[in-house]
Design a protein around this motif. Structure first.
Motif, PDB file in Angstrom:
ATOM      1  N   PHE A   1       0.833  -1.213   0.000  1.00 48.69           N
ATOM      2  CA  PHE A   1       0.000   0.000   0.000  1.00 48.69           C
ATOM      3  C   PHE A   1       0.859   1.251   0.000  1.00 48.69           C
ATOM      4  O   PHE A   1       0.575   2.215  -0.722  1.00 48.69           O
ATOM      5  CB  PHE A   1      -0.922   0.013   1.222  1.00 48.69           C
ATOM      6  CG  PHE A   1      -1.640   1.324   1.405  1.00 48.69           C
ATOM      7  CD1 PHE A   1      -2.734   1.647   0.610  1.00 48.69           C
ATOM      8  CD2 PHE A   1      -1.204   2.244   2.359  1.00 48.69           C
ATOM      9  CE1 PHE A   1      -3.385   2.872   0.759  1.00 48.69           C
ATOM     10  CE2 PHE A   1      -1.845   3.468   2.513  1.00 48.69           C
ATOM     11  CZ  PHE A   1      -2.940   3.776   1.710  1.00 48.69           C
ATOM     12  N   ALA A   2       1.927   1.242   0.801  1.00 46.38           N
ATOM     13  CA  ALA A   2       2.804   2.418   0.877  1.00 46.38           C
ATOM     14  C   ALA A   2       3.445   2.702  -0.478  1.00 46.38           C
ATOM     15  O   ALA A   2       3.531   3.856  -0.915  1.00 46.38           O
ATOM     16  CB  ALA A   2       3.882   2.193   1.942  1.00 46.38           C
ATOM     17  N   VAL A   3       3.882   1.656  -1.171  1.00 44.73           N
ATOM     18  CA  VAL A   3       4.500   1.834  -2.483  1.00 44.73           C
ATOM     19  C   VAL A   3       3.451   2.219  -3.518  1.00 44.73           C
ATOM     20  O   VAL A   3       3.721   3.011  -4.428  1.00 44.73           O
ATOM     21  CB  VAL A   3       5.252   0.555  -2.898  1.00 44.73           C
ATOM     22  CG1 VAL A   3       5.753   0.652  -4.332  1.00 44.73           C
ATOM     23  CG2 VAL A   3       6.429   0.314  -1.956  1.00 44.73           C
TER      24      VAL A   3
ATOM     25  N   SER B   1       4.909   7.135   9.537  1.00 45.11           N
ATOM     26  CA  SER B   1       5.216   5.702   9.619  1.00 45.11           C
ATOM     27  C   SER B   1       4.999   5.015   8.269  1.00 45.11           C
ATOM     28  O   SER B   1       5.530   3.925   8.020  1.00 45.11           O
ATOM     29  CB  SER B   1       4.361   5.030  10.687  1.00 45.11           C
ATOM     30  OG  SER B   1       2.978   5.196  10.409  1.00 45.11           O
ATOM     31  N   LEU B   2       4.234   5.653   7.405  1.00 45.07           N
ATOM     32  CA  LEU B   2       4.014   5.136   6.052  1.00 45.07           C
ATOM     33  C   LEU B   2       5.336   4.894   5.334  1.00 45.07           C
ATOM     34  O   LEU B   2       5.501   3.906   4.605  1.00 45.07           O
ATOM     35  CB  LEU B   2       3.172   6.144   5.257  1.00 45.07           C
ATOM     36  CG  LEU B   2       2.883   5.818   3.797  1.00 45.07           C
ATOM     37  CD1 LEU B   2       1.844   4.703   3.713  1.00 45.07           C
ATOM     38  CD2 LEU B   2       2.379   7.053   3.059  1.00 45.07           C
ATOM     39  N   TRP B   3       6.298   5.800   5.560  1.00 47.23           N
ATOM     40  CA  TRP B   3       7.581   5.675   4.870  1.00 47.23           C
ATOM     41  C   TRP B   3       8.387   4.490   5.384  1.00 47.23           C
ATOM     42  O   TRP B   3       9.227   3.935   4.667  1.00 47.23           O
ATOM     43  CB  TRP B   3       8.375   6.966   4.992  1.00 47.23           C
ATOM     44  CG  TRP B   3       7.628   8.179   4.549  1.00 47.23           C
ATOM     45  CD1 TRP B   3       7.470   9.358   5.229  1.00 47.23           C
ATOM     46  CD2 TRP B   3       6.928   8.359   3.299  1.00 47.23           C
ATOM     47  NE1 TRP B   3       6.715  10.247   4.498  1.00 47.23           N
ATOM     48  CE2 TRP B   3       6.375   9.662   3.313  1.00 47.23           C
ATOM     49  CE3 TRP B   3       6.714   7.550   2.196  1.00 47.23           C
ATOM     50  CZ2 TRP B   3       5.623  10.165   2.259  1.00 47.23           C
ATOM     51  CZ3 TRP B   3       5.956   8.046   1.132  1.00 47.23           C
ATOM     52  CH2 TRP B   3       5.424   9.331   1.172  1.00 47.23           C
ATOM     53  N   ASP B   4       8.155   4.083   6.650  1.00 44.66           N
ATOM     54  CA  ASP B   4       8.832   2.887   7.168  1.00 44.66           C
ATOM     55  C   ASP B   4       8.391   1.659   6.381  1.00 44.66           C
ATOM     56  O   ASP B   4       9.208   0.795   6.036  1.00 44.66           O
ATOM     57  CB  ASP B   4       8.516   2.697   8.655  1.00 44.66           C
ATOM     58  CG  ASP B   4       9.076   3.810   9.517  1.00 44.66           C
ATOM     59  OD1 ASP B   4      10.062   4.454   9.093  1.00 44.66           O
ATOM     60  OD2 ASP B   4       8.528   4.047  10.611  1.00 44.66           O
ATOM     61  N   HIS B   5       7.098   1.583   6.100  1.00 43.64           N
ATOM     62  CA  HIS B   5       6.590   0.470   5.290  1.00 43.64           C
ATOM     63  C   HIS B   5       7.131   0.558   3.863  1.00 43.64           C
ATOM     64  O   HIS B   5       7.410  -0.460   3.233  1.00 43.64           O
ATOM     65  CB  HIS B   5       5.062   0.488   5.273  1.00 43.64           C
ATOM     66  CG  HIS B   5       4.427   0.337   6.619  1.00 43.64           C
ATOM     67  ND1 HIS B   5       4.641  -0.772   7.422  1.00 43.64           N
ATOM     68  CD2 HIS B   5       3.594   1.139   7.329  1.00 43.64           C
ATOM     69  CE1 HIS B   5       3.969  -0.650   8.552  1.00 43.64           C
ATOM     70  NE2 HIS B   5       3.320   0.506   8.518  1.00 43.64           N
ATOM     71  N   PHE B   6       7.275   1.785   3.380  1.00 46.69           N
ATOM     72  CA  PHE B   6       7.774   1.999   2.026  1.00 46.69           C
ATOM     73  C   PHE B   6       9.177   1.427   1.860  1.00 46.69           C
ATOM     74  O   PHE B   6       9.452   0.670   0.921  1.00 46.69           O
ATOM     75  CB  PHE B   6       7.755   3.499   1.713  1.00 46.69           C
ATOM     76  CG  PHE B   6       8.329   3.857   0.373  1.00 46.69           C
ATOM     77  CD1 PHE B   6       7.583   3.702  -0.778  1.00 46.69           C
ATOM     78  CD2 PHE B   6       9.620   4.353   0.257  1.00 46.69           C
ATOM     79  CE1 PHE B   6       8.107   4.031  -2.029  1.00 46.69           C
ATOM     80  CE2 PHE B   6      10.151   4.680  -0.974  1.00 46.69           C
ATOM     81  CZ  PHE B   6       9.392   4.523  -2.121  1.00 46.69           C
ATOM     82  N   ILE B   7      10.086   1.780   2.772  1.00 48.39           N
ATOM     83  CA  ILE B   7      11.471   1.307   2.614  1.00 48.39           C
ATOM     84  C   ILE B   7      11.601  -0.188   2.887  1.00 48.39           C
ATOM     85  O   ILE B   7      12.474  -0.854   2.334  1.00 48.39           O
ATOM     86  CB  ILE B   7      12.454   2.097   3.506  1.00 48.39           C
ATOM     87  CG1 ILE B   7      12.212   1.807   4.978  1.00 48.39           C
ATOM     88  CG2 ILE B   7      12.386   3.580   3.215  1.00 48.39           C
ATOM     89  CD1 ILE B   7      13.351   2.216   5.861  1.00 48.39           C
ATOM     90  N   ASP B   8      10.704  -0.736   3.730  1.00 46.49           N
ATOM     91  CA  ASP B   8      10.759  -2.172   4.017  1.00 46.49           C
ATOM     92  C   ASP B   8      10.304  -3.006   2.831  1.00 46.49           C
ATOM     93  O   ASP B   8      10.625  -4.195   2.748  1.00 46.49           O
ATOM     94  CB  ASP B   8       9.891  -2.504   5.240  1.00 46.49           C
ATOM     95  CG  ASP B   8      10.498  -2.002   6.535  1.00 46.49           C
ATOM     96  OD1 ASP B   8      11.713  -1.726   6.556  1.00 46.49           O
ATOM     97  OD2 ASP B   8       9.756  -1.873   7.527  1.00 46.49           O
ATOM     98  N   TYR B   9       9.547  -2.418   1.920  1.00 50.57           N
ATOM     99  CA  TYR B   9       9.067  -3.128   0.738  1.00 50.57           C
ATOM    100  C   TYR B   9      10.231  -3.628  -0.110  1.00 50.57           C
ATOM    101  O   TYR B   9      10.216  -4.751  -0.617  1.00 50.57           O
ATOM    102  CB  TYR B   9       8.182  -2.187  -0.080  1.00 50.57           C
ATOM    103  CG  TYR B   9       7.742  -2.710  -1.437  1.00 50.57           C
ATOM    104  CD1 TYR B   9       6.538  -3.390  -1.571  1.00 50.57           C
ATOM    105  CD2 TYR B   9       8.512  -2.498  -2.580  1.00 50.57           C
ATOM    106  CE1 TYR B   9       6.108  -3.852  -2.816  1.00 50.57           C
ATOM    107  CE2 TYR B   9       8.090  -2.950  -3.823  1.00 50.57           C
ATOM    108  CZ  TYR B   9       6.895  -3.631  -3.938  1.00 50.57           C
ATOM    109  OH  TYR B   9       6.488  -4.081  -5.169  1.00 50.57           O
TER     110      TYR B   9
END
Length: 353
Positions: free
Chosen positions: A37-39, A97-105
């Motif tokens: 979702f973040a990406v 925190s959205l960006w944390d999910h983004f980089i973990d993708y």
């Protein structure tokens, strides 16, 4: 018609017709769904949010609420120079925190070679441009990879084409992350700030390099790009080469060799609009066979050692060429010293054009 024929020759349409679509399993963990979702929202922001914002502003202007559009237009006129005067960043947005999910993708990491003096201003040359500059955005427009922790006292500004800052409402959103105009006056403003502590991050290859961004590509458009060198000399800002390993691995791109009809059309549109239009593809949201979401492939961004620059208000051609040569050598060192660590073969080397 020529583009359609080009797609057929490239095999893209044939693959779409024959391939078996690989759907995502139903039992995907929640954390991976959040990453997707973040990406997805980031990809949408790059590809369609500007158009939606412009359409929304036009609809507002012709509605019963037209006075809001007039008031915003007045604000836009008063605030027109902000993107070239350091922008208007929001730490709240950068720390979502959205960006944390983004980089973990992917995932995405940021590493440094040496500490940087917060009393100096810096010009980071970011390479390669990639299709959507994912590494540049995540590392320098969010805090999820720890920029402020790695480089205390420094404030990063990622430069973006001036065109995007003319779009109502969209400009407000992108400035929140620290994006500023790539206009010459904008870069000069950042590099000349007294007291130091400012970083201008410039994707040196620009839009043209995006047209060659595909897995395995190591060609950088930098040989004839010396404007950033001249500005670094005029303002006495130290140069720092940055190489983002994996940046070109995120998307596949339809074959568009130099001289082809497709490439000629892309270059014509780029000269007309100022933005590149690479025909890229990777995966989808619910299936892994085709779409506009990037592949889950790691990006490792390495910040090299700074090149000390002595201020020269009127640099000569020799001054510029000499510093440009030093910069290319430093960029090559960053790549060569880290390539094995990030899965690039020993006999692979950068090519400058």
């Amino acid at each position: 018609m020529k583009i359609f024929q080009r797609l057929i020759r490239s095999g893209l349409l044939t693959r779409l017709r024959l391939m078996k679509i690989k759907f995502a399993p139903l039992n995907v963990p929640l954390r991976r769904r959040l990453q997707t979702f973040a990406v997805l929202q980031w990809t949408f922001s790059f590809l369609a949010l500007a158009q939606c914002c412009l359409a929304g502003f036009i609809l507002l202007a012709v509605s019963d609420w037209w006075i809001l559009a007039v008031l915003y237009a007045g604000w836009l006129w008063l605030d027109w120079d902000t993107p070239t005067s350091g922008g208007r960043r929001s730490q709240w947005v950068r720390n979502w925190s959205l960006w944390d999910h983004f980089i973990d993708y992917f995932p995405i990491t940021l590493s440094k070679t040496v500490d940087l003096d917060p009393k100096r201003n810096y010009l980071f040359g970011f390479h390669p441009h990639g299709v959507l500059v994912a590494g540049g955005f995540s590392n320098f427009c969010t805090e999820s990879t720890g920029f402020s922790r790695l480089f205390p006292g420094l404030t990063s500004h990622l430069l973006m084409l001036p065109f995007w800052f003319r779009i109502p409402m969209f400009r407000e959103y992108i400035m929140c992350g620290g994006l500023v105009s790539s206009h010459k006056s904008s870069l000069s403003h950042i590099l000349s700030r007294p007291g130091g502590g400012n970083v201008a991050v410039l994707a040196i290859g620009g839009a043209p390099e995006a047209l060659d961004a595909r897995p395995g590509a190591l060609t950088l458009q930098v040989l004839n790009r010396k404007g950033f060198i001249k500005l670094a000399l005029k303002h006495g800002a130290d140069l720092v080469p940055v190489f983002s390993f994996g940046e070109n691995e995120l998307f596949d791109q339809i074959d568009n060799p130099t001289g082809s009809s497709l490439r000629s059309l892309q270059e014509w549109l780029q000269s007309l609009m100022g933005v590149a239009l690479p025909l890229f593809h990777a995966r989808g949201v619910f299936q892994y066979s085709f779409g506009l979401l990037p592949w889950r492939r790691p990006i490792n961004t390495v910040v090299g050692k700074p090149i000390s620059v002595v201020q020269t208000l009127s640099p000569s051609k020799d001054d510029i060429d000499r510093l440009h040569g030093d910069y290319l050598s430093a960029l090559t060192d960053v790549f060569e010293q880290n390539k094995l660590k990030y899965g690039i073969e020993t006999d692979s080397h950068l090519q400058f054009i």
